[in-house]
Design a protein around this motif. Structure first.
Motif, mmCIF file in Angstrom:
data_model
loop_
_atom_site.group_PDB
_atom_site.id
_atom_site.type_symbol
_atom_site.label_atom_id
_atom_site.label_comp_id
_atom_site.label_asym_id
_atom_site.label_seq_id
_atom_site.Cartn_x
_atom_site.Cartn_y
_atom_site.Cartn_z
ATOM 1 N N LYS A 614 19.442 -87.076 -30.425
ATOM 2 C CA LYS A 614 19.989 -86.786 -29.237
ATOM 3 C C LYS A 614 19.259 -84.938 -29.339
ATOM 4 O O LYS A 614 18.914 -84.670 -30.433
ATOM 5 N N GLN A 618 22.150 -81.355 -26.215
ATOM 6 C CA GLN A 618 23.179 -82.382 -25.040
ATOM 7 C C GLN A 618 23.738 -82.897 -26.604
ATOM 8 O O GLN A 618 25.385 -82.994 -26.048
ATOM 9 N N HIS A 619 23.620 -82.575 -27.298
ATOM 10 C CA HIS A 619 25.295 -83.092 -29.411
ATOM 11 C C HIS A 619 26.249 -82.645 -28.805
ATOM 12 O O HIS A 619 27.287 -83.043 -28.457
ATOM 13 N N TYR A 621 27.344 -80.394 -25.547
ATOM 14 C CA TYR A 621 27.897 -80.973 -24.710
ATOM 15 C C TYR A 621 28.729 -82.483 -25.207
ATOM 16 O O TYR A 621 30.282 -82.822 -24.854
ATOM 17 N N ASP A 622 27.983 -83.521 -25.172
ATOM 18 C CA ASP A 622 28.137 -84.729 -25.965
ATOM 19 C C ASP A 622 29.763 -84.318 -26.201
ATOM 20 O O ASP A 622 30.410 -85.449 -26.457
ATOM 21 N N THR A 623 29.360 -84.136 -27.427
ATOM 22 C CA THR A 623 31.079 -84.076 -28.412
ATOM 23 C C THR A 623 31.629 -83.504 -28.381
ATOM 24 O O THR A 623 32.723 -83.834 -28.259
ATOM 25 N N GLU A 626 33.498 -85.415 -25.591
ATOM 26 C CA GLU A 626 34.269 -86.593 -25.726
ATOM 27 C C GLU A 626 35.509 -86.180 -27.018
ATOM 28 O O GLU A 626 36.684 -87.024 -26.669
ATOM 29 N N ASP A 683 23.832 -80.117 -18.510
ATOM 30 C CA ASP A 683 24.290 -81.013 -19.142
ATOM 31 C C ASP A 683 23.263 -82.403 -18.050
ATOM 32 O O ASP A 683 23.299 -82.753 -17.450
ATOM 33 N N ALA A 685 23.969 -85.169 -18.391
ATOM 34 C CA ALA A 685 24.965 -86.507 -17.923
ATOM 35 C C ALA A 685 25.948 -85.546 -16.622
ATOM 36 O O ALA A 685 26.724 -86.257 -15.903
#
Ligand code: GCU
Length: 690
Positions: A614, A618-619, A621-623, A626, A683, A685
């Motif tokens: 990633k 993006q990491h 945002y994702d973390t 999550e 993001d 996603a």
């Protein structure tokens, strides 16, 4: 006896935890050594209380052969003769458990060892009696297993009574003095002994004018606290102000080389040990965050520490000299000063100069108890100095005991960190006196500095605010005894002791909520080793730029193109050069630096691709999405089983979860929005970022 206030939560020693032992016939055999032995008396009292409560019996020592359990102090525990110094069998706190022919025998060479053996039986519960026969010897990894209280006698106008305390007021002090009723301290000492702690510093390292007096005018009061700890084998230490000779002694200087200053400290130490013969020693925060120290007189930390060491040496005392020394008045425009470098730069040049009874106490990371930071390189850099590794049980940067965060796994990872590469000596080994480059005198552990951590306890009914934060205190004690223990196993022990005989859903839920809570917290707070994105001063809640332009240090340098601190030798502050090989190179290179520490060591563009595949942005945002989802999942697990917990625990945990959800939502949105606005990168996603 034992002293227990029933209105306070029993933590890991509820009455029922003593039932397996208390339902047996138990003999305590301690030869009369002449002098009164308060720890041996504690063992007898514990056994008497447990057997009286649970239907067992105390067996006369003469009839020990007829007992189910024998707890005995013996000159030899049956371990091979001539056991080398430093080996388990030679340790005065060691004990040996033998299960054979329906009898359980715990032997130790001292009453301290016997007390640890008693609590070991409590921990084993029924297993102590039903597991297969065998013999096991247990000994602590180090004799120095300490807890530091940052308690003030007087309530501090900004910090409150307990600095960085999230569990109410102090259990030691009330209304500007030592509490008249020290019942809770006695109960606390029992809990600590059962976890493995054997030393406690009872006041804040930032020593205010009122607190300075503990060393002199209040000594009799300190002696009362020491008396509450003593039956459980715990020794008392004091934090002292470097400026004491001026503040208390009316001298005009605190210069460590001044003869009057030296005489003042000698006399002060003499009075302390005359009042408290088993006193442990002094903890000192000098030339740190505004505290006075030897720099004012052009002297080094070694000069300062050694002067105090000379004063306490005749009494067998220790000086814990803290290495938390850095420039807290730096200019954010100055890109060369790197706070991470400070402990090494200040202390490594003095390796070999410190007296034998000085312990240099170094925080586990180069900054300040962050959720993720590199290990402190200073811990590897003083082979000829006794070092203590310092941790924080109180969750200053990890959610103030409002968030459910179990720290056992984080500490375990740090303590096992192999400073010289896979399979080499670890942080725990160095603290235990086994530095691979030491001059050989420490190989047997006699040059250990041990472990110290800031307590998370206050006068809250659950001791720790969040009832699950008790598990952190318990885990700290257990890991100081044996840093190789499995932290999830420790959590399991904590559940068995704290909720004996509970519905199986209790255990499942504690694991569901806590096992990976450290990573969960990391996910919704600061990413990839970025530090200090907290609100200044309180250190609670998100504020990405809170410290970025402050005199306390700069931590992420985020701009429109990228983020992170360049600490490389090639282009940055050179901090990577403080590590021994292989880490100096592992961290230096973008190819090898672990993802989770990327931004601690490097400044990279947002599009930099992590080993996970990633991009950095993006990491982030994702973390953050999550992380909050994981909190919601924990809440669901909790709600499904809250009724299986005692109602008072359930009520408190439910209340704490509401705040954790609110705060984690704040973190997610503030951090994501911050990086979206900086970078302009959406993001992938398409989730909502504000
Ligand atoms: C941190 C903490 C302070 C504390 C200091 C220390 O900076 O915020 O409250 O005094 O650590 O360890 O001395």
């Amino acid at each position: 006896f034992p002293v227990v206030d029933p209105s306070v939560h029993a933590a890991w020693l509820p009455d029922a935890a003593l039932a397996p032992l208390g339902s047996r016939r138990v003999a305590v055999v301690v030869p009369d050594g002449g002098a009164p032995d308060v720890v041996a008396q504690t063992v007898r009292d514990e056994v008497a209380a447990a057997t009286a409560a649970h239907g067992g019996a105390v067996v006369d020592p003469q009839q020990a052969g007829t007992a189910d359990v024998v707890l005995a102090v013996r000159a030899s525990t049956g371990a091979p003769a001539g056991a080398p110094a430093g080996s388990a069998a030679a340790d005065p706190e060691a004990f040996t458990l033998t299960r054979a022919l329906g009898m359980v025998t715990v032997t130790a060479t001292t009453s301290h060892g016997l007390l640890h053996g008693l609590f070991h039986l409590v921990r084993l519960g029924e297993h102590a009696f039903t597991d297969p026969d065998g013999t096991w010897t247990h000994a602590p990894t180090t004799a120095l297993r300490m807890l530091d209280h940052w308690d003030n006698v007087a309530v501090h106008p900004v910090m409150g009574q307990v600095e960085r305390g999230y569990s109410g007021g102090s259990i030691f002090y009330d209304d500007g003095q030592v509490r008249a009723d020290l019942t809770r301290v006695a109960q606390y000492s029992r809990l600590l002994a059962a976890s493995g702690i054997n030393r406690v510093a009872i006041n804040n390292v930032n020593v205010g004018p009122r607190e300075s007096l503990l060393l002199t005018d209040d000594l009799d009061e300190v002696a009362r606290i020491a008396a509450a700890f003593r039956p459980y084998g715990i020794r008392t230490h004091l934090s002292v102000s470097w400026a004491s000779p001026v503040r208390l002694g009316g001298l005009t200087t605190s210069d460590p080389l001044d003869e009057d200053v030296r005489a003042w400290w000698r006399a002060a130490a003499d009075r302390v040990w005359a009042t408290i013969p088993d006193f442990g020693g002094f903890v000192v925060k000098a030339d740190s965050e505004g505290q006075p120290g030897p720099f004012a007189y052009g002297r080094s930390h070694a000069d300062g520490a050694n002067m105090l060491a000379a004063a306490v040496a005749p009494h067998g005392g220790l000086v814990h000299w803290r290495a938390f020394v850095y420039d807290h008045t730096q200019d954010w425009r100055d890109r060369k000063t790197d706070r991470a470098r400070a402990a090494y730069d200040h202390f490594a040049p003095h390796d070999g100069e410190f007296a034998d009874n000085v312990i240099v106490q170094i925080k586990h990371g180069p900054l300040d108890f962050q959720v993720r930071e590199a290990v402190s390189p200073a811990i590897a850099a003083l082979p000829r100095t006794r070092l203590a590794a310092e941790f924080q049980v109180t969750t200053e940067y990890l959610g103030h005991q409002k968030h459910a965060v179990y720290l056992g796994r984080m500490w375990s990872e740090l303590l096992r960190f192999p400073y010289w590469g896979e399979g080499s000596a670890t942080m725990a080994d160095v603290a235990a006196g086994r530095h691979p480059e030491s001059d050989g005198t420490g190989g047997d552990g006699t040059r250990a500095g041990g472990f110290a951590a800031v307590s998370n306890v206050g006068d809250d009914v659950f001791w720790t605010g969040h009832p699950f934060a008790q598990a952190n205190l318990y885990a700290w004690g257990r890991l100081t005894w044996d840093p190789t223990l499995d932290p999830i196993g420790i959590l399991d022990e904590w559940v068995s002791l704290t909720f004996p005989g509970a519905d199986p859903r209790v255990r499942e839920t504690v694991h569901a909520v806590l096992d990976e809570s450290w990573e969960t917290y990391e996910r919704y707070t600061a990413p990839l080793g970025v530090c200090f994105m907290v609100k200044p001063h309180t250190h609670y809640g998100p504020d990405p730029d809170g410290y970025e332009y402050s005199p306390w240090g700069t931590y992420h340098f985020a701009d429109r193109d990228g983020v992170g601190v360049d600490r490389t030798r090639a282009t940055g502050t050179g901090f990577t050069g403080q590590y021994p090989a292989p880490w100096r190179d592992v961290y230096e290179s973008l190819e090898t630096v672990p993802d989770e520490l990327l931004l601690f060591f490097h400044h990279v563009p947002y599009g930099h691709v992590l080993r996970s595949g990633k991009t950095v942005i993006q990491h982030v945002y994702d973390t953050h999405f999550e992380g909050l989802e994981r909190v919601h999942a924990a809440v669901e697990a909790w709600q499904a089983a809250a009724d299986a917990f005692p109602p008072d625990v359930a009520e408190r945990v439910t209340e704490r979860f509401a705040e954790q959800v609110r705060s984690a939502t704040d973190w997610r949105d503030v951090v994501n929005t911050y990086f979206f606005r900086k970078s302009g990168i959406p993001d992938a996603a398409g989730r909502t970022i504000y």
